[in-house]
Design a protein around this motif. Sequence first.
Motif, PDB file in Angstrom:
ATOM      1  N   ALA A  40       0.803  -1.197   0.131  1.00  0.00           N
ATOM      2  CA  ALA A  40      -0.025  -0.026  -0.103  1.00  0.00           C
ATOM      3  C   ALA A  40       0.754   1.321   0.006  1.00  0.00           C
ATOM      4  CB  ALA A  40      -0.759  -0.016   1.145  1.00  0.00           C
ATOM      5  N   ARG A  41       1.977   1.282   0.790  1.00  0.00           N
ATOM      6  CA  ARG A  41       2.847   2.519   0.837  1.00  0.00           C
ATOM      7  C   ARG A  41       3.246   2.746  -0.538  1.00  0.00           C
ATOM      8  NH1 ARG A  41       6.124   2.363   6.626  1.00  0.00           N
ATOM      9  NH2 ARG A  41       4.314   2.676   7.989  1.00  0.00           N
ATOM     10  N   ARG A  42       4.011   1.411  -1.370  1.00  0.00           N
ATOM     11  CA  ARG A  42       4.598   1.533  -2.580  1.00  0.00           C
ATOM     12  C   ARG A  42       3.686   2.195  -3.526  1.00  0.00           C
ATOM     13  NH1 ARG A  42       5.676  -3.082  -2.471  1.00  0.00           N
ATOM     14  NH2 ARG A  42       7.555  -3.003  -1.417  1.00  0.00           N
ATOM     15  N   ASN A  43       2.372   1.705  -3.696  1.00  0.00           N
ATOM     16  CA  ASN A  43       1.426   2.234  -4.431  1.00  0.00           C
ATOM     17  C   ASN A  43       1.288   3.678  -4.183  1.00  0.00           C
ATOM     18  OD1 ASN A  43       1.151  -0.282  -5.538  1.00  0.00           O
ATOM     19  ND2 ASN A  43      -0.703  -0.668  -4.511  1.00  0.00           N
ATOM     20  N   GLU A  44       1.105   4.414  -2.896  1.00  0.00           N
ATOM     21  CA  GLU A  44       0.782   5.674  -2.556  1.00  0.00           C
ATOM     22  C   GLU A  44       2.201   6.505  -2.875  1.00  0.00           C
ATOM     23  OE1 GLU A  44      -1.320   8.852  -1.058  1.00  0.00           O
ATOM     24  OE2 GLU A  44      -1.749   7.105  -2.032  1.00  0.00           O
ATOM     25  N   TYR A  45       3.284   6.106  -2.566  1.00  0.00           N
ATOM     26  CA  TYR A  45       4.513   6.557  -2.870  1.00  0.00           C
ATOM     27  C   TYR A  45       4.556   6.913  -4.430  1.00  0.00           C
ATOM     28  CZ  TYR A  45       6.039   5.068   1.884  1.00  0.00           C
ATOM     29  OH  TYR A  45       6.344   4.892   3.150  1.00  0.00           O
ATOM     30  N   THR A  46       4.383   5.921  -5.091  1.00  0.00           N
ATOM     31  CA  THR A  46       4.193   6.119  -6.459  1.00  0.00           C
ATOM     32  C   THR A  46       3.233   7.140  -7.110  1.00  0.00           C
ATOM     33  OG1 THR A  46       5.108   3.828  -6.958  1.00  0.00           O
ATOM     34  CG2 THR A  46       3.907   4.826  -8.868  1.00  0.00           C
ATOM     35  N   ARG A  47       1.893   7.004  -6.491  1.00  0.00           N
ATOM     36  CA  ARG A  47       1.072   8.280  -6.864  1.00  0.00           C
ATOM     37  C   ARG A  47       1.318   9.807  -6.493  1.00  0.00           C
ATOM     38  NH1 ARG A  47      -2.452  11.263  -4.992  1.00  0.00           N
ATOM     39  NH2 ARG A  47      -2.074  10.876  -2.701  1.00  0.00           N
ATOM     40  N   ILE A  48       2.099   9.635  -5.515  1.00  0.00           N
ATOM     41  CA  ILE A  48       2.413  11.134  -4.856  1.00  0.00           C
ATOM     42  C   ILE A  48       3.864  11.301  -5.951  1.00  0.00           C
ATOM     43  CG2 ILE A  48       3.883  12.182  -2.935  1.00  0.00           C
ATOM     44  CD1 ILE A  48       2.229  10.869  -1.102  1.00  0.00           C
ATOM     45  N   ALA A  49       4.789  10.478  -6.116  1.00  0.00           N
ATOM     46  CA  ALA A  49       5.677  10.851  -7.117  1.00  0.00           C
ATOM     47  C   ALA A  49       5.264  11.312  -8.425  1.00  0.00           C
ATOM     48  CB  ALA A  49       6.649   9.840  -7.222  1.00  0.00           C
ATOM     49  N   GLU A  50       4.392  10.579  -8.950  1.00  0.00           N
ATOM     50  CA  GLU A  50       3.997  11.027 -10.081  1.00  0.00           C
ATOM     51  C   GLU A  50       3.294  12.443 -10.245  1.00  0.00           C
ATOM     52  OE1 GLU A  50       1.473   7.682 -11.387  1.00  0.00           O
ATOM     53  OE2 GLU A  50       3.531   6.443 -11.830  1.00  0.00           O
ATOM     54  N   LYS A  51       2.385  12.627  -9.175  1.00  0.00           N
ATOM     55  CA  LYS A  51       1.609  13.662  -9.055  1.00  0.00           C
ATOM     56  C   LYS A  51       2.642  14.996  -9.045  1.00  0.00           C
ATOM     57  CE  LYS A  51      -1.776  16.157  -6.077  1.00  0.00           C
ATOM     58  NZ  LYS A  51      -2.565  16.177  -4.731  1.00  0.00           N
ATOM     59  N   HIS A  52       3.814  14.840  -8.301  1.00  0.00           N
ATOM     60  CA  HIS A  52       4.600  15.952  -8.162  1.00  0.00           C
ATOM     61  C   HIS A  52       5.809  15.994  -8.914  1.00  0.00           C
ATOM     62  CE1 HIS A  52       2.692  17.303  -4.555  1.00  0.00           C
ATOM     63  NE2 HIS A  52       2.271  16.255  -4.085  1.00  0.00           N
ATOM     64  N   ALA A  53       5.851  15.119  -9.662  1.00  0.00           N
ATOM     65  CA  ALA A  53       6.947  14.857 -10.831  1.00  0.00           C
ATOM     66  C   ALA A  53       8.221  14.660 -10.283  1.00  0.00           C
ATOM     67  CB  ALA A  53       6.717  16.063 -12.106  1.00  0.00           C
ATOM     68  N   ILE A  54       8.281  13.952  -9.298  1.00  0.00           N
ATOM     69  CA  ILE A  54       9.454  13.558  -8.313  1.00  0.00           C
ATOM     70  C   ILE A  54       9.963  12.183  -8.598  1.00  0.00           C
ATOM     71  CG2 ILE A  54       9.394  15.718  -7.046  1.00  0.00           C
ATOM     72  CD1 ILE A  54       8.309  14.247  -4.933  1.00  0.00           C
ATOM     73  N   PRO A  55      11.352  12.088  -8.343  1.00  0.00           N
ATOM     74  CA  PRO A  55      11.547  10.418  -8.338  1.00  0.00           C
ATOM     75  C   PRO A  55      10.802   9.891  -6.954  1.00  0.00           C
ATOM     76  CG  PRO A  55      13.541  11.771  -8.362  1.00  0.00           C
ATOM     77  CD  PRO A  55      12.238  12.756  -8.193  1.00  0.00           C
ATOM     78  N   VAL A  56      10.537   8.543  -6.943  1.00  0.00           N
ATOM     79  CA  VAL A  56       9.758   7.944  -5.971  1.00  0.00           C
ATOM     80  C   VAL A  56      10.726   7.525  -4.925  1.00  0.00           C
ATOM     81  CG1 VAL A  56      10.173   5.335  -6.779  1.00  0.00           C
ATOM     82  CG2 VAL A  56       8.119   6.247  -5.429  1.00  0.00           C
ATOM     83  N   THR A  57      11.958   7.629  -5.188  1.00  0.00           N
ATOM     84  CA  THR A  57      12.974   7.450  -3.981  1.00  0.00           C
ATOM     85  C   THR A  57      12.950   8.697  -3.108  1.00  0.00           C
ATOM     86  OG1 THR A  57      14.755   8.284  -5.491  1.00  0.00           O
ATOM     87  CG2 THR A  57      14.577   6.007  -5.549  1.00  0.00           C
ATOM     88  N   GLN A  58      12.618   9.787  -3.737  1.00  0.00           N
ATOM     89  CA  GLN A  58      12.613  11.134  -2.940  1.00  0.00           C
ATOM     90  C   GLN A  58      11.459  10.920  -2.249  1.00  0.00           C
ATOM     91  OE1 GLN A  58      12.628  14.758  -5.190  1.00  0.00           O
ATOM     92  NE2 GLN A  58      12.399  15.762  -3.474  1.00  0.00           N
TER      93      GLN A  58
END
Length: 114
Positions: free
Chosen positions: A68-86
């Motif tokens: 669930a965290r991985r999915n949410e981190y990916t969603r946030i990264a895409e929304k803010h156009a930043i790397p998921v690692t950040q």
Amino acid sequence: MRKLTQLSAVLLTMVLTIPAFAMGLDDAKDKLDSAKRQGLVGETPTGYLDVVHAAGDARDVVETINEARRNEYTRIAEKHAIPVTQVETVAGKKAIEKTPSGQFVLIEGQWVKK
């Protein structure tokens, strides 16, 4: 810098609420809290949980919440156009900061009881 501050606020809220959505509202928080209190599960700097002591359903809790965290981190990264690692790094820092005394966090490769 403003994006990072906004991201930190979003992640703090997310870290506190994702467990409830990951396994179902009824038992998710209870299972995670119980596993953390028993010292079975801990927070890591990568933004994910890991098993401290393999017992009970610790592995299942970790896998479910991390997915669930991985999915949410990916969603946030895409929304803010930043790397998921950040996103993962900021989430990990916030989760470790919010971990209560007596629970485990991974610091420099070692499990430490806060």
